[in-house]
Write a protein that holds these residues in place. Structure first.
Motif, PDB file in Angstrom:
ATOM      1  N   ILE A  60      -1.533  -4.491 -11.435  1.00 43.88           N
ATOM      2  CA  ILE A  60      -1.989  -3.252 -10.796  1.00 43.88           C
ATOM      3  C   ILE A  60      -3.477  -3.358 -10.462  1.00 43.88           C
ATOM      4  O   ILE A  60      -3.924  -2.934  -9.386  1.00 43.88           O
ATOM      5  N   ARG A  61      -4.241  -3.947 -11.381  1.00 47.59           N
ATOM      6  CA  ARG A  61      -5.683  -4.112 -11.137  1.00 47.59           C
ATOM      7  C   ARG A  61      -5.917  -4.965  -9.886  1.00 47.59           C
ATOM      8  O   ARG A  61      -6.742  -4.631  -9.032  1.00 47.59           O
ATOM      9  N   ASP A  70       0.843  -1.188   0.000  1.00 52.98           N
ATOM     10  CA  ASP A  70       0.000   0.000   0.000  1.00 52.98           C
ATOM     11  C   ASP A  70       0.885   1.248   0.000  1.00 52.98           C
ATOM     12  O   ASP A  70       1.807   1.356   0.812  1.00 52.98           O
ATOM     13  N   VAL A 101      -5.525   5.235 -10.117  1.00 54.08           N
ATOM     14  CA  VAL A 101      -4.109   5.413  -9.787  1.00 54.08           C
ATOM     15  C   VAL A 101      -3.682   6.831 -10.165  1.00 54.08           C
ATOM     16  O   VAL A 101      -4.013   7.322 -11.248  1.00 54.08           O
ATOM     17  N   LEU A 145      -8.240   2.978 -13.144  1.00 57.48           N
ATOM     18  CA  LEU A 145      -8.135   2.161 -11.931  1.00 57.48           C
ATOM     19  C   LEU A 145      -7.976   3.018 -10.673  1.00 57.48           C
ATOM     20  O   LEU A 145      -7.782   2.484  -9.580  1.00 57.48           O
ATOM     21  N   ARG A 148      -5.096  -2.994  -6.743  1.00 56.40           N
ATOM     22  CA  ARG A 148      -6.166  -2.037  -6.421  1.00 56.40           C
ATOM     23  C   ARG A 148      -7.375  -2.760  -5.825  1.00 56.40           C
ATOM     24  O   ARG A 148      -8.004  -2.260  -4.890  1.00 56.40           O
ATOM     25  N   GLU A 149      -7.668  -3.951  -6.348  1.00 54.70           N
ATOM     26  CA  GLU A 149      -8.792  -4.730  -5.801  1.00 54.70           C
ATOM     27  C   GLU A 149      -8.516  -5.177  -4.371  1.00 54.70           C
ATOM     28  O   GLU A 149      -9.445  -5.390  -3.589  1.00 54.70           O
ATOM     29  N   LYS A 151      -5.012  -1.600  -2.190  1.00 54.73           N
ATOM     30  CA  LYS A 151      -3.732  -0.906  -2.098  1.00 54.73           C
ATOM     31  C   LYS A 151      -3.762   0.390  -2.915  1.00 54.73           C
ATOM     32  O   LYS A 151      -4.263   0.420  -4.040  1.00 54.73           O
ATOM     33  N   SER A 152      -3.195   1.442  -2.346  1.00 56.16           N
ATOM     34  CA  SER A 152      -3.032   2.708  -3.056  1.00 56.16           C
ATOM     35  C   SER A 152      -1.701   2.664  -3.818  1.00 56.16           C
ATOM     36  O   SER A 152      -0.672   2.291  -3.254  1.00 56.16           O
ATOM     37  N   ILE A 153      -1.749   3.012  -5.101  1.00 53.19           N
ATOM     38  CA  ILE A 153      -0.559   2.971  -5.954  1.00 53.19           C
ATOM     39  C   ILE A 153      -0.401   4.318  -6.654  1.00 53.19           C
ATOM     40  O   ILE A 153      -1.381   4.889  -7.135  1.00 53.19           O
TER      41      ILE A 153
END
Length: 317
Positions: A140-141, A123, A175, A173, A144-145, A148-150
């Motif tokens: 990345i998807r 995160d 981001v 997404l 995010r699911e 986690k913040s990216i």
């Protein structure tokens, strides 16, 4: 047997792959399997021999479009090796079923890979991206699911600026994205926790063939101690390199780099536009596949498990 026996869908898909209207290894592989299925379904061959000859002709037509896209021959190999039968109808049914099975496996492979790749991300991480990869986007998807913040730093990736596609999909997404010119990567690597890239193909020694600029980025990332992760389905493993075959690097049109007007103004120069480069395994921290993540030096064992000691070329049989 000639082009008149090739289904129009095969010709159309081949042209779209060559013109990069269809791009990305998984997308190319999916379209290739679909094209072979349509060739099989639409064939009016009178004999099993004629049917198999037409299917091989269609495979070679597709194969000619992108010489370095290893997902393409792997897709052809999967469908052709499962095309079996004594009659045209049996051959047709097995080819269509093989293509369907391949496309179903493709869907689940990317999801599985994404879950594995997401485990490398924490995160609040910042990730630097080069080019566009559906395998990378799956990681990345999945992150995010997981909630986690990216944050993202995206190289525009000239000359075709595939980074714009990555930036758009990352925004979708949720981001946060910073877009940079390619030459600025060294300046921003210190802000990145990871570099994530895809692969056009991976060789038996763990070298990664990917969009031009990957090697330069990987060398700089190693110098800055920023780990570089390659997201690549097993579809991207190049079994021909088990026997020492070298990788052919596709050279694209100079018009992608220089307009006619600029050429006239500059004068007589040579323009080279290689699409890919080769990153040695020593610059790569991990290769993430749907079968797990591997140090690049271990990829040969996975390749032997999947393909044996060397791969057949069923379109030549």
């Amino acid at each position: 047997m000639g082009d008149h026996d090739i289904h129009p869908s095969v010709t159309e898909i081949a042209e779209d792959i060559a013109e990069m209207e269809i791009r990305g290894a998984a997308t190319i592989a999916d379209a290739t399997a679909r094209a072979l299925a349509e060739q099989a379904a639409g064939s009016d061959a009178a004999t099993p021999e004629a049917f198999e000859s037409e299917l091989r002709d269609a495979a070679r037509r597709l194969l000619d479009t992108r010489p370095t896209a290893v997902s393409l021959p792997n897709s052809l190999r999967y469908v052709l090796q499962r095309t079996e039968g004594e009659t045209v109808e049996e051959l047709r049914e097995s080819a269509v079923a093989g293509a369907r099975e391949f496309r179903d496996r493709l869907d689940s492979a990317q999801t599985d890979l994404g879950s594995i790749g997401a485990n490398r991300l924490r995160d609040g991480d910042t990730v630097l991206f080069h080019c566009h990869s559906t395998d990378v986007m799956a990681c990345i998807r999945a992150a995010r699911e997981q909630g986690k913040s990216i944050d993202a730093i995206v190289k525009e990736t000239r000359p075709r600026r595939q980074g714009h596609i990555t930036a758009k999909q990352l925004r979708e997404l949720g981001v946060s994205v910073t877009l940079i010119v390619d030459g600025a990567a060294g300046r921003y690597l210190g802000d990145a926790d990871h570099v994530f890239v895809g692969a056009d193909s991976v060789t038996a020694d763990g070298s990664v063939v990917n969009k031009i600029g990957t090697r330069q980025l990987a060398v700089t990332a190693r110098e800055r101690d920023t780990p570089i992760v390659v997201a690549a389905q097993t579809l991207k493993l190049d079994p021909t390199t088990l026997t020492g075959q070298t990788v052919e690097i596709e050279m694209r049109e100079e018009s992608e780099v220089l307009s006619e007007g600029d050429r006239a103004e500059i004068g007589d120069i040579t323009v080279e536009n290689p699409a890919f480069d080769v990153t040695p395994p020593r610059y790569v921290d991990a290769i993430v596949t749907e079968r797990g993540q591997f140090p690049p030096e271990s990829i040969v064992f996975l390749m032997r498990e999947l393909f044996g000691e060397q791969a057949s070329q069923p379109w030549e049989e």
